[in-house]
Design a protein around this motif. Structure first.
Motif, PDB file in Angstrom:
ATOM      1  N   THR A  78       0.839  -1.203   0.000  1.00 22.42           N
ATOM      2  CA  THR A  78       0.000   0.000   0.000  1.00 22.42           C
ATOM      3  C   THR A  78       0.868   1.244   0.000  1.00 22.42           C
ATOM      4  O   THR A  78       0.591   2.213  -0.723  1.00 22.42           O
ATOM      5  N   ARG A 117       2.356   1.691  -3.458  1.00 23.59           N
ATOM      6  CA  ARG A 117       1.321   2.182  -4.374  1.00 23.59           C
ATOM      7  C   ARG A 117       1.088   3.674  -4.180  1.00 23.59           C
ATOM      8  O   ARG A 117       1.027   4.436  -5.140  1.00 23.59           O
ATOM      9  N   ASP A 118       0.987   4.108  -2.929  1.00 23.18           N
ATOM     10  CA  ASP A 118       0.755   5.519  -2.646  1.00 23.18           C
ATOM     11  C   ASP A 118       1.935   6.380  -3.092  1.00 23.18           C
ATOM     12  O   ASP A 118       1.745   7.476  -3.629  1.00 23.18           O
ATOM     13  N   LEU A 120       4.072   5.666  -5.544  1.00 23.21           N
ATOM     14  CA  LEU A 120       4.046   5.710  -7.009  1.00 23.21           C
ATOM     15  C   LEU A 120       2.959   6.651  -7.514  1.00 23.21           C
ATOM     16  O   LEU A 120       3.167   7.397  -8.488  1.00 23.21           O
ATOM     17  N   ALA A 121       1.798   6.637  -6.881  1.00 21.97           N
ATOM     18  CA  ALA A 121       0.713   7.533  -7.283  1.00 21.97           C
ATOM     19  C   ALA A 121       1.116   8.984  -7.058  1.00 21.97           C
ATOM     20  O   ALA A 121       0.866   9.850  -7.903  1.00 21.97           O
ATOM     21  N   ALA A 122       1.769   9.275  -5.951  1.00 17.80           N
ATOM     22  CA  ALA A 122       2.219  10.638  -5.673  1.00 17.80           C
ATOM     23  C   ALA A 122       3.283  11.065  -6.671  1.00 17.80           C
ATOM     24  O   ALA A 122       3.298  12.224  -7.127  1.00 17.80           O
ATOM     25  N   GLN A 165       3.571   9.963  -9.762  1.00 16.69           N
ATOM     26  CA  GLN A 165       2.890  10.178 -11.045  1.00 16.69           C
ATOM     27  C   GLN A 165       2.188  11.536 -11.061  1.00 16.69           C
ATOM     28  O   GLN A 165       2.219  12.241 -12.068  1.00 16.69           O
ATOM     29  N   ARG A 166       1.551  11.912  -9.966  1.00 20.28           N
ATOM     30  CA  ARG A 166       0.871  13.207  -9.893  1.00 20.28           C
ATOM     31  C   ARG A 166       1.882  14.347  -9.978  1.00 20.28           C
ATOM     32  O   ARG A 166       1.626  15.378 -10.581  1.00 20.28           O
ATOM     33  N   PRO A 221      -1.893   8.165 -13.269  1.00 20.89           N
ATOM     34  CA  PRO A 221      -1.343   7.029 -12.548  1.00 20.89           C
ATOM     35  C   PRO A 221      -1.546   5.694 -13.234  1.00 20.89           C
ATOM     36  O   PRO A 221      -0.727   4.823 -13.108  1.00 20.89           O
ATOM     37  N   HIS A 222      -2.625   5.519 -13.982  1.00 21.79           N
ATOM     38  CA  HIS A 222      -2.888   4.209 -14.586  1.00 21.79           C
ATOM     39  C   HIS A 222      -3.030   4.307 -16.108  1.00 21.79           C
ATOM     40  O   HIS A 222      -3.759   3.550 -16.714  1.00 21.79           O
TER      41      HIS A 222
END
Length: 149
Positions: free
Chosen positions: A119, A122-123, A125-127, A129-130, A136-137
């Protein structure tokens, strides 16, 4: 079936138990000798001049009818000595060791679980990407889809 038996025998607690039985038997012999040769004479002395000590004979002239109360007292003393030694030399130290281990686990840093680590990844990587402006996907675009020849 034999593999299961081998696994059972090779467990540490089975070996520890067998060692404990052997040591217990040897220690019981020492305690029995102690009570027979040191404690029994004192118990017999309490019984007075009677040859049976604290015992009595049910049928005169038949030695198999002797009720030996001193032997029962001796067995009780044997049990108490063995139980005290087992408690103070085995049980108390094991409880202390288990307490230390429990305190070490409680005081130690919490290790995250696999799910918590995934988790967190994932968080992150999402941050990331933003921050770079990407979705993100999103699927990578091909040259034809991007409009370049």
């Amino acid at each position: 079936m034999l593999k299961g038996f081998k696994d059972f025998i090779m467990k540490g607690n089975v070996i520890d138990l067998s060692v404990a039985v052997v040591i217990g038997a040897a220690f019981s012999a020492i305690v029995t000798s102690f009570t027979t040769h040191l404690i029994n004479p004192f118990i017999a002395a309490v019984g007075g001049a009677n040859a049976n000590g604290l015992g009595f004979q049910l049928v005169a002239g038949n030695p198999k009818t002797v009720v030996d109360v001193g032997a029962v007292i001796t067995a009780g003393i044997n049990f108490l000595i063995v139980a005290a030694v087992v408690y103070f030399l085995l049980v108390v130290p094991m409880h202390r060791l288990q307490e230390r281990r429990r305190k070490g686990v409680e005081a130690g840093p919490d290790k995250p679980t696999d799910v918590a680590l995934l988790t967190e990844i994932r968080d992150l990587l999402a941050a990331q990407q933003r921050a770079t402006g990407g979705a993100p996907h999103s699927e990578p675009q091909t040259r034809a889809a991007a409009g370049t020849p």
